[in-house]
Scaffold this motif. Structure first.
Motif, PDB file in Angstrom:
ATOM      1  N   ALA A  56     -10.070  35.099 -10.481  1.00  0.00           N
ATOM      2  CA  ALA A  56     -10.558  33.855 -11.138  1.00  0.00           C
ATOM      3  C   ALA A  56      -9.279  33.648 -12.128  1.00  0.00           C
ATOM      4  O   ALA A  56      -8.982  32.519 -12.299  1.00  0.00           O
ATOM      5  N   ALA A  57      -8.772  34.572 -12.734  1.00  0.00           N
ATOM      6  CA  ALA A  57      -7.764  34.380 -13.842  1.00  0.00           C
ATOM      7  C   ALA A  57      -6.602  33.849 -13.267  1.00  0.00           C
ATOM      8  O   ALA A  57      -5.916  32.893 -13.944  1.00  0.00           O
ATOM      9  N   ARG A  58      -6.224  34.418 -12.106  1.00  0.00           N
ATOM     10  CA  ARG A  58      -5.009  33.801 -11.601  1.00  0.00           C
ATOM     11  C   ARG A  58      -5.082  32.201 -11.100  1.00  0.00           C
ATOM     12  O   ARG A  58      -4.333  31.352 -11.191  1.00  0.00           O
ATOM     13  N   TYR A  59      -6.380  32.053 -10.520  1.00  0.00           N
ATOM     14  CA  TYR A  59      -6.749  30.835 -10.248  1.00  0.00           C
ATOM     15  C   TYR A  59      -6.718  29.569 -11.284  1.00  0.00           C
ATOM     16  O   TYR A  59      -6.267  28.505 -11.512  1.00  0.00           O
ATOM     17  N   ILE A  60      -7.405  30.161 -12.557  1.00  0.00           N
ATOM     18  CA  ILE A  60      -7.429  29.274 -13.742  1.00  0.00           C
ATOM     19  C   ILE A  60      -6.064  29.000 -14.157  1.00  0.00           C
ATOM     20  O   ILE A  60      -5.788  27.753 -14.608  1.00  0.00           O
ATOM     21  N   ALA A  61      -5.168  29.786 -14.269  1.00  0.00           N
ATOM     22  CA  ALA A  61      -3.871  29.534 -14.899  1.00  0.00           C
ATOM     23  C   ALA A  61      -3.187  28.595 -13.957  1.00  0.00           C
ATOM     24  O   ALA A  61      -2.558  27.598 -14.509  1.00  0.00           O
ATOM     25  N   ALA A  62      -3.299  28.455 -12.824  1.00  0.00           N
ATOM     26  CA  ALA A  62      -2.717  27.664 -11.868  1.00  0.00           C
ATOM     27  C   ALA A  62      -3.310  26.475 -11.461  1.00  0.00           C
ATOM     28  O   ALA A  62      -2.656  25.492 -11.310  1.00  0.00           O
ATOM     29  N   ASN A  63      -4.607  26.273 -11.675  1.00  0.00           N
ATOM     30  CA  ASN A  63      -5.599  25.076 -11.138  1.00  0.00           C
ATOM     31  C   ASN A  63      -6.387  24.234 -12.076  1.00  0.00           C
ATOM     32  O   ASN A  63      -6.732  23.405 -11.904  1.00  0.00           O
ATOM     33  N   MET A  64      -6.746  24.983 -13.307  1.00  0.00           N
ATOM     34  CA  MET A  64      -8.035  24.612 -14.156  1.00  0.00           C
ATOM     35  C   MET A  64      -7.151  23.833 -15.326  1.00  0.00           C
ATOM     36  O   MET A  64      -6.529  24.178 -15.962  1.00  0.00           O
ATOM     37  N   SER A  65      -7.787  22.323 -15.415  1.00  0.00           N
ATOM     38  CA  SER A  65      -7.394  21.598 -16.863  1.00  0.00           C
ATOM     39  C   SER A  65      -8.114  21.824 -17.590  1.00  0.00           C
ATOM     40  O   SER A  65      -7.872  21.607 -18.925  1.00  0.00           O
ATOM     41  N   LYS A  66      -9.520  22.261 -17.397  1.00  0.00           N
ATOM     42  CA  LYS A  66     -10.586  22.369 -18.395  1.00  0.00           C
ATOM     43  C   LYS A  66     -10.320  23.924 -18.945  1.00  0.00           C
ATOM     44  O   LYS A  66     -10.245  24.784 -18.304  1.00  0.00           O
ATOM     45  N   ARG A  67     -10.678  23.742 -20.135  1.00  0.00           N
ATOM     46  CA  ARG A  67     -10.864  25.142 -20.705  1.00  0.00           C
ATOM     47  C   ARG A  67     -11.853  26.221 -20.304  1.00  0.00           C
ATOM     48  O   ARG A  67     -13.157  25.991 -20.017  1.00  0.00           O
ATOM     49  N   VAL A  68     -11.472  27.425 -20.010  1.00  0.00           N
ATOM     50  CA  VAL A  68     -12.471  28.328 -19.585  1.00  0.00           C
ATOM     51  C   VAL A  68     -12.360  29.657 -20.490  1.00  0.00           C
ATOM     52  O   VAL A  68     -11.443  30.225 -20.649  1.00  0.00           O
ATOM     53  N   THR A  69     -13.670  29.824 -21.021  1.00  0.00           N
ATOM     54  CA  THR A  69     -13.949  31.095 -21.860  1.00  0.00           C
ATOM     55  C   THR A  69     -14.518  32.137 -21.068  1.00  0.00           C
ATOM     56  O   THR A  69     -15.513  32.080 -20.426  1.00  0.00           O
ATOM     57  N   LEU A  80     -15.265  23.561  -8.258  1.00  0.00           N
ATOM     58  CA  LEU A  80     -16.557  22.562  -8.564  1.00  0.00           C
ATOM     59  C   LEU A  80     -16.554  22.127  -9.842  1.00  0.00           C
ATOM     60  O   LEU A  80     -16.680  20.652 -10.078  1.00  0.00           O
ATOM     61  N   PHE A  81     -16.702  22.814 -10.907  1.00  0.00           N
ATOM     62  CA  PHE A  81     -16.694  22.570 -12.036  1.00  0.00           C
ATOM     63  C   PHE A  81     -15.422  21.584 -12.692  1.00  0.00           C
ATOM     64  O   PHE A  81     -15.535  20.758 -13.284  1.00  0.00           O
ATOM     65  N   GLU A  82     -14.289  22.114 -11.866  1.00  0.00           N
ATOM     66  CA  GLU A  82     -13.078  21.352 -12.340  1.00  0.00           C
ATOM     67  C   GLU A  82     -13.144  19.777 -11.666  1.00  0.00           C
ATOM     68  O   GLU A  82     -12.802  18.843 -12.436  1.00  0.00           O
ATOM     69  N   GLU A  83     -13.719  19.552 -10.742  1.00  0.00           N
ATOM     70  CA  GLU A  83     -14.070  18.250 -10.130  1.00  0.00           C
ATOM     71  C   GLU A  83     -14.972  17.530 -10.611  1.00  0.00           C
ATOM     72  O   GLU A  83     -15.176  16.340 -10.515  1.00  0.00           O
TER      73      GLU A  83
END
Length: 237
Positions: free
Chosen positions: A222-235, A198-201
């Motif tokens: 979540a880390a695997r999802y972030i690496a494959a799908n997130m364009s926004k920075r996640v800390t 939702l945050f990505e969208e």
């Protein structure tokens, strides 16, 4: 923009007349949340006497939803009644349900989760602080005084760390889009990946802070999802 809750949220409070329900209903209304009624079986037709006026009380979530046009509910009931409260909210067709109740047995939550997965109801919790969109609405117990409007999304399994991180952001002039406490129970509703999507969208969220907790492998997933799908920075921490 935000995720899940905003000024269009019309909230029902299940268990509105209990000690916690009464206190936090007044807090949510003071923040600006549009609370449209309460649900307490056996007290239908009565009114909740809040700090800012009366709210109607209904015997069932379905009746309350039909009468008020509610699109979300929050559950402030003891653990032995909480699963029935979640089933009832889902059966009424509410798109969002927040359950703050702790000590719900895992087996009961397995059944609830399987039930909700067949429906369109999103669940935050149980055993969580809820969520808040600064300047718009809060559903839960995150203090309204520690948030500020901005573009950083926050999602957390830890209740206390949610408060600490959000307060630290606000103190440094960094505002938030929406802050979501998903709870740390092994079986729950929305998880990290659901919120990250939702945050990505969300065009008003520029980056995300993800707060983990001991136990399980939700952070690794979540880390695997972030690496494959997130364009926004996640800390994350």
């Amino acid at each position: 923009m935000s995720i899940l809750v905003d000024k269009n949220t019309r909230l029902l409070v299940q268990g509105i007349t209990g000690r916690e329900g009464t206190f936090h209903t007044n807090q949510m209304i003071a923040f600006g949340t549009n609370v449209v009624g309460g649900v307490v079986p056996g007290k239908g037709g009565q009114h909740f006497e809040g700090d800012k006026g009366k709210l109607p009380i209904f015997d069932s979530v379905r009746e309350a939803t039909e009468a008020t046009g509610a699109n979300a509910s929050i559950i402030f009931v003891p653990a032995k009644f909480a699963t029935d409260a979640m089933y009832e909210a889902a059966d009424a067709g509410l798109p969002l349900v927040v359950c703050l109740t702790e000590h719900i047995p895992v087996q009961e939550m397995i059944n609830v989760r399987a039930y909700l997965d067949q429906r369109k109801t999103r669940l935050i919790g149980p055993n969580c602080p809820g969520l808040i969109t600064p300047g718009e609405a809060k559903l839960g117990i995150i203090p309204g005084s520690i948030v500020s409007p901005g573009t950083v999304g926050v999602v957390s399994r830890s209740g206390t760390l949610t408060y600490e991180v959000v307060y630290a952001l606000t103190q440094r002039g960094i505002g938030q889009s929406t802050c979501v406490g998903i709870g740390g129970d092994p079986i729950k509703g929305m998880d990290f990946i659901d919120i990250l999507e939702l945050f990505e969208e969300d065009p008003n969220t520029s980056e995300v802070i993800m707060i983990g907790e001991i136990g399980g492998n939700a952070e690794e997933q979540a880390a695997r999802y972030i690496a494959a799908n997130m364009s926004k920075r996640v800390t994350s921490f």
